[in-house]
Structure formats: C-alpha cells, structure tokens
Design an enzyme around this catalytic site. Sequence first.
Site, PDB file in Angstrom:
ATOM      1  N   ASN A 185      19.530  35.995  90.295  1.00  7.52           N
ATOM      2  CA  ASN A 185      19.385  36.835  91.486  1.00  7.52           C
ATOM      3  C   ASN A 185      19.852  38.249  91.164  1.00  7.52           C
ATOM      4  O   ASN A 185      20.516  38.482  90.163  1.00  7.52           O
ATOM      5  CB  ASN A 185      20.274  36.305  92.617  1.00  7.52           C
ATOM      6  CG  ASN A 185      19.766  35.007  93.185  1.00  7.52           C
ATOM      7  OD1 ASN A 185      19.970  33.953  92.601  1.00  7.52           O
ATOM      8  ND2 ASN A 185      19.095  35.086  94.305  1.00  7.52           N
ATOM      9  N   ARG A 233      24.910  28.375  95.326  1.00  8.10           N
ATOM     10  CA  ARG A 233      23.747  27.490  95.461  1.00  8.10           C
ATOM     11  C   ARG A 233      22.695  27.833  94.392  1.00  8.10           C
ATOM     12  O   ARG A 233      22.415  27.055  93.494  1.00  8.10           O
ATOM     13  CB  ARG A 233      23.182  27.602  96.892  1.00  8.10           C
ATOM     14  CG  ARG A 233      22.203  26.520  97.248  1.00  8.10           C
ATOM     15  CD  ARG A 233      20.801  26.822  96.819  1.00  8.10           C
ATOM     16  NE  ARG A 233      20.292  28.077  97.360  1.00  8.10           N
ATOM     17  CZ  ARG A 233      19.188  28.659  96.942  1.00  8.10           C
ATOM     18  NH1 ARG A 233      18.470  28.112  95.970  1.00  8.10           N
ATOM     19  NH2 ARG A 233      18.786  29.808  97.451  1.00  8.10           N
ATOM     20  N   ASP A 234      22.162  29.053  94.455  1.00  9.33           N
ATOM     21  CA  ASP A 234      21.072  29.443  93.557  1.00  9.33           C
ATOM     22  C   ASP A 234      21.544  29.467  92.101  1.00  9.33           C
ATOM     23  O   ASP A 234      20.809  29.097  91.180  1.00  9.33           O
ATOM     24  CB  ASP A 234      20.542  30.824  93.970  1.00  9.33           C
ATOM     25  CG  ASP A 234      19.079  31.025  93.664  1.00  9.33           C
ATOM     26  OD1 ASP A 234      18.619  30.470  92.666  1.00  9.33           O
ATOM     27  OD2 ASP A 234      18.400  31.743  94.406  1.00  9.33           O
ATOM     28  N   HIS A 243      15.104  38.161  92.876  1.00 10.49           N
ATOM     29  CA  HIS A 243      15.620  37.834  91.532  1.00 10.49           C
ATOM     30  C   HIS A 243      15.300  39.008  90.621  1.00 10.49           C
ATOM     31  O   HIS A 243      14.272  39.664  90.783  1.00 10.49           O
ATOM     32  CB  HIS A 243      14.982  36.537  91.015  1.00 10.49           C
ATOM     33  CG  HIS A 243      15.571  35.318  91.646  1.00 10.49           C
ATOM     34  ND1 HIS A 243      16.386  34.446  90.971  1.00 10.49           N
ATOM     35  CD2 HIS A 243      15.483  34.841  92.910  1.00 10.49           C
ATOM     36  CE1 HIS A 243      16.762  33.469  91.785  1.00 10.49           C
ATOM     37  NE2 HIS A 243      16.228  33.679  92.975  1.00 10.49           N
ATOM     38  N   CYS A 255      15.591  28.832  89.878  1.00  6.28           N
ATOM     39  CA  CYS A 255      15.114  27.578  90.473  1.00  6.28           C
ATOM     40  C   CYS A 255      14.821  26.576  89.364  1.00  6.28           C
ATOM     41  O   CYS A 255      14.089  26.882  88.422  1.00  6.28           O
ATOM     42  CB  CYS A 255      13.849  27.846  91.285  1.00  6.28           C
ATOM     43  SG  CYS A 255      13.094  26.327  91.901  1.00  6.28           S
TER      44      CYS A 255
HETATM   45  N1  COA Z   1      20.322  14.646 100.746  1.00 10.75           N
HETATM   46  C1  COA Z   1      20.726  13.478 100.182  1.00 10.75           C
HETATM   47  N2  COA Z   1      19.895  12.471  99.890  1.00 10.75           N
HETATM   48  C2  COA Z   1      18.592  12.637 100.180  1.00 10.75           C
HETATM   49  C3  COA Z   1      18.110  13.822 100.750  1.00 10.75           C
HETATM   50  C4  COA Z   1      19.022  14.849 101.041  1.00 10.75           C
HETATM   51  N3  COA Z   1      18.647  16.001 101.574  1.00 10.75           N
HETATM   52  N4  COA Z   1      16.780  13.707 100.909  1.00 10.75           N
HETATM   53  C5  COA Z   1      16.430  12.512 100.451  1.00 10.75           C
HETATM   54  N5  COA Z   1      17.527  11.844 100.009  1.00 10.75           N
HETATM   55  C6  COA Z   1      17.598  10.526  99.395  1.00 10.75           C
HETATM   56  C7  COA Z   1      16.848   9.489 100.199  1.00 10.75           C
HETATM   57  O1  COA Z   1      17.688   8.895 101.173  1.00 10.75           O
HETATM   58  C8  COA Z   1      16.442   8.505  99.119  1.00 10.75           C
HETATM   59  O2  COA Z   1      17.578   7.739  98.759  1.00 10.75           O
HETATM   60  P1  COA Z   1      17.438   6.228  98.201  1.00 10.75           P
HETATM   61  O3  COA Z   1      16.704   6.341  96.898  1.00 10.75           O
HETATM   62  O4  COA Z   1      18.850   5.798  98.042  1.00 10.75           O
HETATM   63  O5  COA Z   1      16.668   5.496  99.245  1.00 10.75           O
HETATM   64  C9  COA Z   1      16.126   9.409  97.931  1.00 10.75           C
HETATM   65  O6  COA Z   1      16.905  10.601  98.144  1.00 10.75           O
HETATM   66  C10 COA Z   1      14.665   9.771  97.808  1.00 10.75           C
HETATM   67  O7  COA Z   1      14.231  10.254  99.089  1.00 10.75           O
HETATM   68  P2  COA Z   1      12.795  10.920  99.308  1.00 10.75           P
HETATM   69  O8  COA Z   1      12.672  11.334 100.732  1.00 10.75           O
HETATM   70  O9  COA Z   1      11.745  10.003  98.748  1.00 10.75           O
HETATM   71  O10 COA Z   1      12.918  12.210  98.457  1.00 10.75           O
HETATM   72  P3  COA Z   1      12.035  12.718  97.247  1.00 10.75           P
HETATM   73  O11 COA Z   1      12.371  11.962  96.032  1.00 10.75           O
HETATM   74  O12 COA Z   1      10.598  12.808  97.676  1.00 10.75           O
HETATM   75  O13 COA Z   1      12.602  14.209  97.057  1.00 10.75           O
HETATM   76  C11 COA Z   1      13.549  16.147  98.100  1.00 10.75           C
HETATM   77  C12 COA Z   1      12.400  15.174  98.071  1.00 10.75           C
HETATM   78  C13 COA Z   1      13.168  17.270  99.052  1.00 10.75           C
HETATM   79  C14 COA Z   1      14.794  15.445  98.612  1.00 10.75           C
HETATM   80  C15 COA Z   1      13.828  16.686  96.663  1.00 10.75           C
HETATM   81  O14 COA Z   1      12.633  17.019  96.041  1.00 10.75           O
HETATM   82  C16 COA Z   1      14.735  17.907  96.674  1.00 10.75           C
HETATM   83  O15 COA Z   1      15.896  17.815  97.013  1.00 10.75           O
HETATM   84  N6  COA Z   1      14.224  19.100  96.291  1.00 10.75           N
HETATM   85  C17 COA Z   1      14.985  20.309  96.327  1.00 10.75           C
HETATM   86  C18 COA Z   1      14.955  20.940  94.991  1.00 10.75           C
HETATM   87  C19 COA Z   1      15.811  22.165  94.949  1.00 10.75           C
HETATM   88  O16 COA Z   1      16.975  22.125  95.249  1.00 10.75           O
HETATM   89  N7  COA Z   1      15.212  23.297  94.538  1.00 10.75           N
HETATM   90  C20 COA Z   1      15.888  24.521  94.412  1.00 10.75           C
HETATM   91  C21 COA Z   1      16.202  25.188  95.687  1.00 10.75           C
HETATM   92  S1  COA Z   1      14.825  25.943  96.460  1.00 10.75           S
HETATM   93 ZN    ZN Z   2      16.455  32.229  94.517  1.00 12.18          ZN
END
Ligand code: COA
Ligand code: ZN
Length: 316
Positions: A254, A16-17, A214, A245
Amino acid sequence: MSRIQRDIIVREVGLRDGLQIHPTFMPTTDKLAWIQNEAQAGVPEIEVTSFVPPKLIPQFADASEVCQGALEIQDLVVSALIPNLKGAQRGIELGVKKLNYVVSVSKTHNLKNVRRERDASIEDFKAIVNLIKTLPLEQRPFIGAGLSTALGCSYEGKIALSEVVLCAEQLLDAGADEIVVCDTVGYADPALVRAVMKAVLAVAGHVPVAAHFHDTRGTGLANVTAALDCGIKYFDASLGGLGGCPFAPGASGNIVMEDLCFMLDAMGLKTGVNLDLLLKTRETMSKSLSDLKLHGALARAGLPNGYVSTLQAQEA
Ligand code: COA
Ligand code: ZN
C-alpha cells in the site's frame, strides 16, 4: 488539550492488507502494541484484522483477541475486513463498529479471491445489510464496501469504467455506508484516478468515497493528489508500505502511511497525526517483523530541517 482537527482521515490497513501475505504469524501482543502506538500517534482508524477462515489465512487466527484489545482503545475506529456473511456475523458478535466488505470489479479476481461470482458477492452483501437491519440501532455496525481491482486487474488488465460504476451502484442500492475505490494491484495513474473518482462520486451522493492505493509502480502519492483534487477525504495506507493481495499476482504494498501523512501535512492538510510518534511506531513495529522489508521515504530521509507540522502550529 484542544480537540484534534482533521481535514483528511487516514486509515491504517497494514495489520490486514500487510499481514495477509506475510507467512510468519505476528504475535497478538505485537499486533496490539502496533495498534496502540499508532492510535497514540493520532491515526483515527485502523483495520485491525480480517474475518476470513483461519485455515485459509492463519495470520488472522487471533482475529477475536485483536479486535477485543483494539476495541478498548478510546476514540479509535476499529474496523475489520469481511469477505462474506459469516465474516459479518463474527464481527457483529464481537461488537466491531465498522465492517469492510470487499467485492472485485474484475470478475476473474472475485472468483480467485472469494471463490464465487461477482453477482453472488453482491447478493451476499445484501444479506449482510439485512442482517445488520435486524439489530437494534445502537448495535448496527457501519458497513463499508470496497471495490477491489477498480483501477486495473492483473488477470483482466484494464477495467471498464461502466463496470466500476455498476458495482458501486449495486452496493449503494444495497445499503453501503461507504464506497472504497481500490487499486489492488497498483495499476492506477492520476488521470485514471480522476476519471474513476469523478464517476463514482457522481453516483455516491452523500455516501462517503474513500481511496485505497497500492504503490506497486510508484504512482501512489501522485494518485492521492489526484483523488484530493476530486474531493476525496479518506485514504487507506500502511505503515512501512506493507501490503498485497494473496490472490492477485504481482500485488505489492500500500502507499506508505508515514509518507502520506507527511505529504498531506506539508500541504497544510490536518490529519491529526504526530509524525514523530508515527515514525517511532514504525520502528517498534519493524522489530517484530524483522523478516519483512519496509518501504518509505520519510523514514529514510527524516523531516526537513526546521519543519513545523500542522499539529505543532495548532498547539503553538
Ligand atoms: N470466517 C471463518 N470461517 C469461515 C468464513 C469466515 N468468514 N467463511 C467461511 N468459513 C468456513 C466455513 O464455515 C467452512 O468451514 P467448514 O469447512 O468447517 O465447514 C469453510 O470455511 C468453507 O466455507 P465456504 O463458505 O465454502 O468458503 P469457501 O471455501 O468458498 O471460501 C471465502 C470463501 C470467502 C471464505 C474465502 O475465499 C475467503 O476468505 N477469501 C478472502 C480472501 C482474502 O482475504 N483476500 C484478501 C483480502 S481482499
Ligand atoms: Zn489493498
């Protein structure tokens, strides 16, 4: 065969990370081989994927297949990262038994990482716990809560201890089964680790507290010993020290799983990990990630001459 004894639980997070910042898609079969081999080496828990939108991180477009494959491995704790309620729904549907939610103590990092205010992330966590409570007992996943940037943030710099404790309390009140203190960008040092762990343990009560370090500035294993002194028994690490990240400038790998397992083993702490098999797992994994630089001192130097691991001593 005797039942594996473990003083410390090490958890692989590289899938994942590590992979979340890697632009080249690692084939699903290679991910599953990595998981299978590392489980075989004795690593008891692996964070196998992330339930984020595949459009945002295409590396995790195969999250379902990876989970399904990993869930077939006997005795392995399969976990997955979730950034929101939708991620939790996806994990629950697949029968994943451990979900790792993440909130950043740094409000700026939270906004960059999950595109919402920290308070909104806490509210979302409450919704996830409520969803879990609607499930029959045997179907309820364990819900961990990671405190990202708890030891420093590349946007905000130092993070106030009071903010770390506040976040921990909010997540515990909401029903977290575990708190993970994360040094997302490798700012920590052993003195800071002691102060933060002590404060978090004081509010966590019976809820387990884990460490996620990390090694960005070379303090990773020193931070582990500081956390051990505080009584921490759960450590995240990644094979070959992959990690970082995508939404935190300057984030890098990490702590190295092989080096962590060697250090703990040399200290007489049982991890249940076979170091030779772990090094073989690294070798196989590196072939499918040939465009990535792996880290690690044990792989470079090898085991000390005549080294007897706690596992060998146990079997003798
Ligand atoms: N899995 C799959 N699809 C997802 C989802 C999830 N967990 N969460 C939201 N979506 C989809 C929604 O259904 C929507 O789809 P559509 O465009 O087809 O309608 C789209 O993604 C946007 O949804 P929204 O709720 O507006 O999300 P956002 O654009 O505000 O993004 C997160 C929010 C949390 C989903 C996003 O910022 C994210 O995944 N961040 C994690 C980053 C990461 O992995 N960082 C490193 C690890 S700490
Ligand atoms: Zn980490």
